[in-house]
Design a protein around this motif. Structure first.
Motif, PDB file in Angstrom:
ATOM      1  N   LEU A 548      19.469   4.093 -67.803  1.00 44.35           N
ATOM      2  CA  LEU A 548      18.089   3.671 -68.022  1.00 44.35           C
ATOM      3  C   LEU A 548      17.608   2.969 -66.763  1.00 44.35           C
ATOM      4  CD1 LEU A 548      15.541   2.974 -69.749  1.00 44.35           C
ATOM      5  CD2 LEU A 548      16.785   0.946 -70.540  1.00 44.35           C
ATOM      6  N   VAL A 549      16.528   3.465 -66.191  1.00 46.40           N
ATOM      7  CA  VAL A 549      15.935   2.835 -65.006  1.00 46.40           C
ATOM      8  C   VAL A 549      14.704   2.064 -65.455  1.00 46.40           C
ATOM      9  CG1 VAL A 549      14.955   3.213 -62.711  1.00 46.40           C
ATOM     10  CG2 VAL A 549      16.781   4.709 -63.546  1.00 46.40           C
ATOM     11  N   MET A 550      14.670   0.753 -65.123  1.00 47.03           N
ATOM     12  CA  MET A 550      13.563  -0.109 -65.532  1.00 47.03           C
ATOM     13  C   MET A 550      12.776  -0.596 -64.320  1.00 47.03           C
ATOM     14  SD  MET A 550      15.164  -2.481 -68.591  1.00 47.03           S
ATOM     15  CE  MET A 550      13.552  -3.266 -68.827  1.00 47.03           C
ATOM     16  N   LYS A 551      11.496  -0.814 -64.549  1.00 49.62           N
ATOM     17  CA  LYS A 551      10.637  -1.400 -63.531  1.00 49.62           C
ATOM     18  C   LYS A 551       9.468  -2.090 -64.231  1.00 49.62           C
ATOM     19  CE  LYS A 551       8.003  -0.409 -59.324  1.00 49.62           C
ATOM     20  NZ  LYS A 551       7.518   0.629 -58.393  1.00 49.62           N
ATOM     21  N   ASP A 552       9.236  -3.348 -63.863  1.00 52.41           N
ATOM     22  CA  ASP A 552       8.129  -4.123 -64.429  1.00 52.41           C
ATOM     23  C   ASP A 552       8.179  -4.169 -65.952  1.00 52.41           C
ATOM     24  OD1 ASP A 552       7.139  -4.565 -61.858  1.00 52.41           O
ATOM     25  OD2 ASP A 552       5.918  -2.743 -61.925  1.00 52.41           O
ATOM     26  N   GLY A 559      18.209   8.960 -69.547  1.00 49.46           N
ATOM     27  CA  GLY A 559      18.871  10.237 -69.777  1.00 49.46           C
ATOM     28  C   GLY A 559      20.301  10.218 -69.293  1.00 49.46           C
ATOM     29  N   PRO A 560      20.946  11.385 -69.203  1.00 45.78           N
ATOM     30  CA  PRO A 560      22.324  11.455 -68.715  1.00 45.78           C
ATOM     31  C   PRO A 560      22.452  10.861 -67.319  1.00 45.78           C
ATOM     32  CG  PRO A 560      21.682  13.525 -69.736  1.00 45.78           C
ATOM     33  CD  PRO A 560      20.444  12.706 -69.637  1.00 45.78           C
ATOM     34  N   LYS A 561      23.542  10.177 -67.075  1.00 46.96           N
ATOM     35  CA  LYS A 561      23.705   9.462 -65.807  1.00 46.96           C
ATOM     36  C   LYS A 561      23.632  10.406 -64.615  1.00 46.96           C
ATOM     37  CE  LYS A 561      27.772   8.183 -64.486  1.00 46.96           C
ATOM     38  NZ  LYS A 561      29.084   7.490 -64.345  1.00 46.96           N
ATOM     39  N   GLU A 562      24.350  11.502 -64.682  1.00 47.51           N
ATOM     40  CA  GLU A 562      24.396  12.382 -63.524  1.00 47.51           C
ATOM     41  C   GLU A 562      23.006  12.937 -63.210  1.00 47.51           C
ATOM     42  OE1 GLU A 562      27.006  12.408 -61.794  1.00 47.51           O
ATOM     43  OE2 GLU A 562      28.174  11.292 -63.281  1.00 47.51           O
ATOM     44  N   THR A 563      22.238  13.286 -64.245  1.00 46.73           N
ATOM     45  CA  THR A 563      20.888  13.813 -64.026  1.00 46.73           C
ATOM     46  C   THR A 563      19.996  12.769 -63.375  1.00 46.73           C
ATOM     47  OG1 THR A 563      21.122  15.260 -65.955  1.00 46.73           O
ATOM     48  CG2 THR A 563      18.883  14.826 -65.156  1.00 46.73           C
ATOM     49  N   ILE A 564      20.053  11.532 -63.900  1.00 44.37           N
ATOM     50  CA  ILE A 564      19.196  10.459 -63.368  1.00 44.37           C
ATOM     51  C   ILE A 564      19.590  10.120 -61.940  1.00 44.37           C
ATOM     52  CG2 ILE A 564      18.413   8.090 -63.699  1.00 44.37           C
ATOM     53  CD1 ILE A 564      17.448  10.066 -65.821  1.00 44.37           C
ATOM     54  N   LEU A 569      18.809  10.026 -56.087  1.00 44.20           N
ATOM     55  CA  LEU A 569      19.408  10.232 -54.769  1.00 44.20           C
ATOM     56  C   LEU A 569      18.960  11.517 -54.099  1.00 44.20           C
ATOM     57  CD1 LEU A 569      23.069   9.141 -55.645  1.00 44.20           C
ATOM     58  CD2 LEU A 569      21.248   7.767 -54.606  1.00 44.20           C
ATOM     59  N   ARG A 570      18.128  12.337 -54.773  1.00 46.14           N
ATOM     60  CA  ARG A 570      17.697  13.606 -54.200  1.00 46.14           C
ATOM     61  C   ARG A 570      16.878  13.359 -52.929  1.00 46.14           C
ATOM     62  NH1 ARG A 570      14.475  16.526 -58.393  1.00 46.14           N
ATOM     63  NH2 ARG A 570      16.558  16.687 -59.356  1.00 46.14           N
TER      64      ARG A 570
END
Length: 587
Positions: A548-552, A559-564, A569-570
């Motif tokens: 889970l990526v949070m901001k503000d 979602g799945p760690k590898e996908t996120i 990092l793309r």
């Protein structure tokens, strides 16, 4: 099916009685006994006056030694009885204060723990315990005795009037003067004492904060600044305390002088009456003793007015505290959760604040899931962690375990199913084993060792001189930061809880500790636990499968760690261009 918790009093009960009032009213039998003893004691206080009256009016004129001996024996026996009654009365009052403390001590301590979670951590957090001490000390002291003796003042005045009208009027005038002084004490001292109490709280809070942060204060040369700041607050406190003490002391002195003048006036009036043959010589002494006894409770009440006022303010604060934090209501003890953690559109506001730090957060975790929460500082990660374990209540939405909202659980029952490692690790004075088992007196040694092994800290513990019985001191000060964090991880894993929330669990760990943390996360997930890890370092989330990526305060991605991680990092699309200075040019 077990029922836990208790009915919530001090939302005042149906009969309007507060929780404190009910605890004190439970001692009414003792107060009735004290009242009866006060009646007998005040009757026995007539012993001295009557003895002097008989000596002057009967023994001296008749020169009868047997009469004198009989009076001495009788008076001596009555004095012994009076002393015994006063001793018993004082002991009963001490036990009333102790009984009140025993009835409410646990509730007050529980409220001290819960209050920062409702109103924030400002102020002196230990003030409620001091307030309870203040109430108990007053009930155990001389103040209540004076209050029980005050109603008998009319009896002594009536006897003075029976001796002669002038003697009764003199005693009545003295009583009125002392009552006026008592009222002035209440009116004039109320605000100074209240302000002095507020300054006491500020002074104690500043001293406690400086002590907690002693390393920072000393290392950064802040000792002098903090000392001057504390001294300024202390000077204000001393000035206010001096003002209230001077006021109460001055009025107390005035009352003492008035009482002494009244005694002399009673002697003078008695002598005048004897000269005009309107009274006997014994009445002079008896009237003086009676007037002094009549006004003694008023004088004693003024002397103890400061403690009475402090106890009354403490009583009011405790009533307010217990109103804010009633007992946990009765709830059905639910089955241990085992399937799902659901975060249902929650929004969070920190206690004592108005700012929303987490908004409209929704996700679901099934048994065996591991969730990593990442994001910049101030994005609400730790706030979300506090909501997940139930220490912060959402202003909107619910956190549910197997469909049941957290507020449907009794806190201690819920705690058995939750493991929590906060960002700021705090251990308690006691042994390592006690800290791991959360100070459960019925903990099984094998469960303690199992939690330590799961956290990868068993070998570290047994290498210590006393192993699991090693005393770590207040705050665990004998341990390094990394050791304390790993033992706190074992505490979070103790009892194989269903939901485990780890906030920056590797902030003080070395490479070996990081590996042990990853193994612990995977082991917990394998047995069906849900693990939530808040991290700034990527190694902390190696053992999770969701991110889970949070901001503000809001969810940016879930979602799945590898996908996120692939999205984060793309590399940016388009050809890479080399800038003139050798760097990578922005597309």
């Amino acid at each position: 099916m077990a029922v836990t918790g208790g009915r919530a009093p001090n939302q005042t009960d149906s009969d309007g009685r507060s929780e404190l009032g009910k605890a004190l009213r439970a001692c009414r039998g003792a107060f009735i006994g004290v009242g009866i003893m006060s009646f007998m004691i005040n009757l026995l206080y007539l012993n001295g006056s009557l003895f002097m009256l008989e000596v002057y009016d009967r023994v001296l004129p008749s020169r009868s030694v047997p009469t004198l001996v009989g009076l001495v024996v009788l008076a001596g026996g009555l004095y012994v009885a009076q002393g015994l009654l006063e001793l018993i009365r004082s002991r009963i009052l001490v036990r009333v204060g102790t009984s009140l403390d025993e009835a409410l001590g646990g509730r007050i301590f529980e409220s001290v723990i819960r209050l920062p979670l409702i109103a924030g951590g400002g102020g002196d957090g230990l003030q409620p315990l001091r307030d309870l001490d203040s109430v108990r000390s007053f009930l155990s002291g001389m103040g209540p005795s004076a209050l029980f003796d005050l109603p008998w003042l009319p009896l002594y005045l009536a006897i003075c009037f029976a001796f002669h009208t002038l003697l009764g009027l003199a005693a009545l005038i003295g009583a009125v003067i002392l009552i006026v002084i008592t009222v002035l004490t209440e009116v004039l001292a109320r605000n100074p004492l209240h302000e002095a109490m507020g300054l006491t709280v500020r002074r104690n809070a500043l001293a406690a904060a400086s002590r907690r942060n002693a390393e920072v204060v000393v290392a950064m040369g802040m000792t002098g600044h903090h000392t001057r700041h504390w001294s300024a607050v202390n000077d204000d406190y001393l000035a206010q305390s001096r003002r209230s003490s001077d006021l109460i002391g001055g009025l107390g002195t005035a009352a003492k002088v008035a009482r002494m003048m009244l005694q002399s006036a009673m002697l003078g009036i008695g002598a005048y009456l004897v000269i005009h043959q309107e009274a006997t010589g014994g009445i002079i002494i008896a009237g003086s003793i009676l007037s002094a006894r009549a006004l003694a409770p008023v004088d004693l009440a003024i002397a103890h007015w400061k403690s009475f006022t402090a106890a009354r303010q403490s009583w009011q604060r405790l009533n307010k505290l217990l109103m804010i934090l009633p007992r946990q209501r009765e709830v059905i003890q639910l089955q241990a959760p085992s399937r799902q953690v659901l975060v249902e559109t929650i929004s969070l506001v920190p206690p004592g604040s108005q700012r929303v730090v987490v908004a409209e957060m929704t996700f679901a975790l099934e048994a065996g899931h591991g969730l990593g929460i990442v994001g910049p500082s101030g994005s609400g990660k730790s706030s979300l962690a506090r909501a997940l374990v139930g220490v912060w209540q959402p202003v909107r939405g619910k956190v549910r375990l197997d469909g049941a909202a957290l507020d449907q659980w009794q806190p201690d029952s819920l705690g058995r199913h939750i493991g929590y490692l906060p960002q700021d690790v705090e251990l308690f004075a006691g042994s390592i084993g006690q800290n791991i088992c959360r100070f459960d007196p019925e903990a099984d040694s094998q469960d303690i060792i199992a939690a330590a092994r799961e956290a990868g800290v068993h070998e570290l513990i047994v290498a210590m001189a006393n192993g699991y019985d090693t005393q770590i001191g207040e705050g665990g000060h004998i341990l390094s930061a990394g050791q304390a964090q790993r033992i706190a991880l074992a505490r979070a894993l103790y009892g194989q809880p269903f939901l485990i929330v780890l906030d920056e669990p590797n902030s003080n760990l070395d490479a070996e500790g990081d590996e042990a943390l990853t193994r612990a996360i995977r082991s917990a997930r394998e047995r069906g636990a849900v693990v939530v890890v808040i991290a700034h370092r990527p190694v902390a989330i190696e053992g999770v499968d969701l991110l889970l990526v949070m901001k503000d305060g809001r969810a940016q991605t879930f979602g799945p760690k590898e996908t996120i991680l692939g999205q984060i990092l793309r590399p940016p699309p388009g050809p890479i261009k080399i800038a003139a200075d050798g760097g990578v040019a922005k597309p």
